[in-house]
Write a protein that holds these residues in place. Sequence first.
Motif, PDB file in Angstrom:
ATOM      1  N   THR A 111       0.796  -1.255  -0.089  1.00 43.70           N
ATOM      2  CA  THR A 111      -0.102   0.029   0.152  1.00 43.70           C
ATOM      3  C   THR A 111       0.888   1.423   0.062  1.00 43.70           C
ATOM      4  O   THR A 111       0.853   2.353  -0.854  1.00 43.70           O
ATOM      5  CB  THR A 111      -0.923   0.087   1.338  1.00 43.70           C
ATOM      6  OG1 THR A 111      -1.709  -1.397   1.015  1.00 43.70           O
ATOM      7  CG2 THR A 111      -1.899   1.087   1.285  1.00 43.70           C
ATOM      8  N   MET A 115       1.236   3.973  -3.370  1.00 40.22           N
ATOM      9  CA  MET A 115       0.824   5.231  -3.189  1.00 40.22           C
ATOM     10  C   MET A 115       1.945   6.391  -3.428  1.00 40.22           C
ATOM     11  O   MET A 115       1.941   7.173  -4.058  1.00 40.22           O
ATOM     12  CB  MET A 115       0.243   5.498  -1.855  1.00 40.22           C
ATOM     13  CG  MET A 115      -0.909   4.719  -1.545  1.00 40.22           C
ATOM     14  SD  MET A 115      -2.458   4.781  -2.699  1.00 40.22           S
ATOM     15  CE  MET A 115      -2.984   6.576  -2.140  1.00 40.22           C
ATOM     16  N   ILE A 118       3.045   6.217  -7.623  1.00 38.86           N
ATOM     17  CA  ILE A 118       2.169   6.415  -8.523  1.00 38.86           C
ATOM     18  C   ILE A 118       2.575   7.369  -9.819  1.00 38.86           C
ATOM     19  O   ILE A 118       2.845   7.377 -10.826  1.00 38.86           O
ATOM     20  CB  ILE A 118       0.752   6.721  -8.008  1.00 38.86           C
ATOM     21  CG1 ILE A 118       0.333   5.641  -7.552  1.00 38.86           C
ATOM     22  CG2 ILE A 118      -0.165   7.004  -9.013  1.00 38.86           C
ATOM     23  CD1 ILE A 118      -1.210   6.105  -6.596  1.00 38.86           C
ATOM     24  N   ASP A 119       2.869   8.591  -9.149  1.00 42.93           N
ATOM     25  CA  ASP A 119       3.071   9.756 -10.190  1.00 42.93           C
ATOM     26  C   ASP A 119       4.335   9.796 -10.945  1.00 42.93           C
ATOM     27  O   ASP A 119       4.429   9.511 -12.172  1.00 42.93           O
ATOM     28  CB  ASP A 119       3.109  11.131  -9.380  1.00 42.93           C
ATOM     29  CG  ASP A 119       1.560  11.566  -9.155  1.00 42.93           C
ATOM     30  OD1 ASP A 119       0.653  11.113 -10.097  1.00 42.93           O
ATOM     31  OD2 ASP A 119       1.659  12.394  -8.253  1.00 42.93           O
ATOM     32  N   HIS A 136      -3.880   8.328 -12.821  1.00 45.18           N
ATOM     33  CA  HIS A 136      -3.649   8.454 -11.279  1.00 45.18           C
ATOM     34  C   HIS A 136      -4.664   8.073 -10.390  1.00 45.18           C
ATOM     35  O   HIS A 136      -4.569   7.540  -9.316  1.00 45.18           O
ATOM     36  CB  HIS A 136      -3.319  10.001 -11.146  1.00 45.18           C
ATOM     37  CG  HIS A 136      -2.913  10.412  -9.624  1.00 45.18           C
ATOM     38  ND1 HIS A 136      -1.755  10.553  -9.297  1.00 45.18           N
ATOM     39  CD2 HIS A 136      -3.837  10.815  -8.933  1.00 45.18           C
ATOM     40  CE1 HIS A 136      -1.787  10.884  -7.949  1.00 45.18           C
ATOM     41  NE2 HIS A 136      -2.998  11.066  -7.596  1.00 45.18           N
ATOM     42  N   ALA A 137      -6.092   8.547 -10.875  1.00 44.85           N
ATOM     43  CA  ALA A 137      -7.388   8.240  -9.973  1.00 44.85           C
ATOM     44  C   ALA A 137      -7.321   6.819  -9.654  1.00 44.85           C
ATOM     45  O   ALA A 137      -7.512   6.070  -8.572  1.00 44.85           O
ATOM     46  CB  ALA A 137      -8.492   8.896 -10.550  1.00 44.85           C
ATOM     47  N   SER A 140      -4.752   5.283  -7.613  1.00 49.34           N
ATOM     48  CA  SER A 140      -4.610   5.623  -5.991  1.00 49.34           C
ATOM     49  C   SER A 140      -5.863   4.899  -5.307  1.00 49.34           C
ATOM     50  O   SER A 140      -5.576   4.573  -4.185  1.00 49.34           O
ATOM     51  CB  SER A 140      -5.197   7.221  -6.019  1.00 49.34           C
ATOM     52  OG  SER A 140      -4.021   8.007  -6.657  1.00 49.34           O
ATOM     53  N   SER A 144      -5.188   1.638  -2.592  1.00 49.82           N
ATOM     54  CA  SER A 144      -5.642   1.834  -0.817  1.00 49.82           C
ATOM     55  C   SER A 144      -6.301   0.600  -0.579  1.00 49.82           C
ATOM     56  O   SER A 144      -6.443   0.432   0.752  1.00 49.82           O
ATOM     57  CB  SER A 144      -6.766   3.017  -0.936  1.00 49.82           C
ATOM     58  OG  SER A 144      -7.945   2.694  -1.788  1.00 49.82           O
ATOM     59  N   GLU A 195     -12.968   6.294 -11.600  1.00 48.00           N
ATOM     60  CA  GLU A 195     -13.076   6.235 -10.212  1.00 48.00           C
ATOM     61  C   GLU A 195     -14.016   4.957  -9.753  1.00 48.00           C
ATOM     62  O   GLU A 195     -13.989   4.348  -8.875  1.00 48.00           O
ATOM     63  CB  GLU A 195     -13.503   7.428  -9.334  1.00 48.00           C
ATOM     64  CG  GLU A 195     -12.614   8.562  -9.396  1.00 48.00           C
ATOM     65  CD  GLU A 195     -12.679   9.523 -10.892  1.00 48.00           C
ATOM     66  OE1 GLU A 195     -13.443   9.165 -11.586  1.00 48.00           O
ATOM     67  OE2 GLU A 195     -11.805  10.335 -10.761  1.00 48.00           O
TER      68      GLU A 195
END
Length: 448
Positions: A111, A115, A118-119, A136-137, A140, A144, A195
């Motif tokens: 996790t 996180m 990612i970028d 990215h969304a 993320s 999680s 999302e």
Amino acid sequence: MIRRRDADMTQGSIAGHLLQFAVPLTIGLLFQQLYNTVDTMVVGQFVGKEAQAAVGSTGSIINTVVGFCSGLATGSTVVISQRFGARDEQGLSRAVHTSIVLTFILSIIATALGMIFIDPMLHFMATPEDVMADAHAYLSIYFSGVAGVLFYNMGSGILRAVGDSRRPLIFLILSALLNTVLDLLFVLGFHMKVEGVAYATVLSQVISALLILFTLLKEHGPYGLRMNRLHMDRESFRQILRIGMPTAIQSAVTSFSNVFVQSYVNEFGSACMAGNSVYSKVDAFAIIPLQAISMASTTFVGQNWGAKRKDRTREGVRVALLMALVSTAVLGAVVFILAPYVVRLFSPDPEVVDYGVRFIRIVTPFYLVILIHSILSGALRGIGDATAPTVIMLSSFVVFRQIYLATTKWLGFGFIAVALAYPVGWSLCGILMTIRYRHSALFRPDEA
């Protein structure tokens, strides 16, 4: 004591055991693929090619983290299957509880790493601006809840190690169907777009993990989970690391190398990214029977090697290769012929369809090469030889593939050269894995 859901593969028909184990596992893998595939189909049909490219192009990033953890789970599966075959019930119990503790630790690490990176990973892949925000969304939200997929993989691996592939299948079908319903609800009903499919995937994976853990808690056999026995057994942990770490490193590094491959694909734009995403989903479905047979052969080899039935172990590898050959040839031909119709299920965009069909028809003739390294590497891991397959795969899928891509780009080759990146790596791996197998104790059981 051994219960009827288990499968003792040290006695009886080899082909029968492999089929009995592989068929439900095939169905399970089919539904497992529905997770990300349904995500890709829903966003492709109802959101757009940019969203489809975003969801599809994140696989190599996810697999870099999840693949490492799943590699360690392979080590647990081999240790557990060997102790099951040797009738070492106390050792089996210690290995199970060590594996669960290890999964908890890995969940926290996965996790955090997911996180954090990612970028940087998205930029490293040269992700186009029209895809960046959605990618990215999706990542993320996925990271999680990554603990869900890790606990499911480990728990189902424990059950498969003792020959029970049915209960993991049932739970996987339920969660995959739930994922499909939630995808449609969140995207069409709540208009959540990327999302929505990410939340649907995470929630479904968490449900499957809870079901598998509940099953282990209710199991009365030596592999039943007891909260008061959770601890890191030093010997079990050492064996899991010895077998699983090479596989974990190989999975993570191979997946990370696919980030490089994805960066080459990304240079052709979002339509090519979406077409490649569709190809990867079709590819994943086409080789499911091969994966199931490979996993079945690992359990078969592990149990029979643990029971000192070495001749039966080698014969099992031969039968697995034949079964894989038949299933892969048939499915590869079907996919090649029906490629245009299959791709349109994912996207109505003509440019995406064109790229998807081209990817499929360039790659599918090489499926017969995949079966060689898949079956032989799984068999070698079943006897505890994880290092050699790892070195071979890293050399073929990472080093050689990157040299190939860099060279073809420098020479000015285009799309076809990029599409062939995977087949050339598979071919080299198949040759090297065959050489290793023929020099192993598995090929010469009388000398072991």
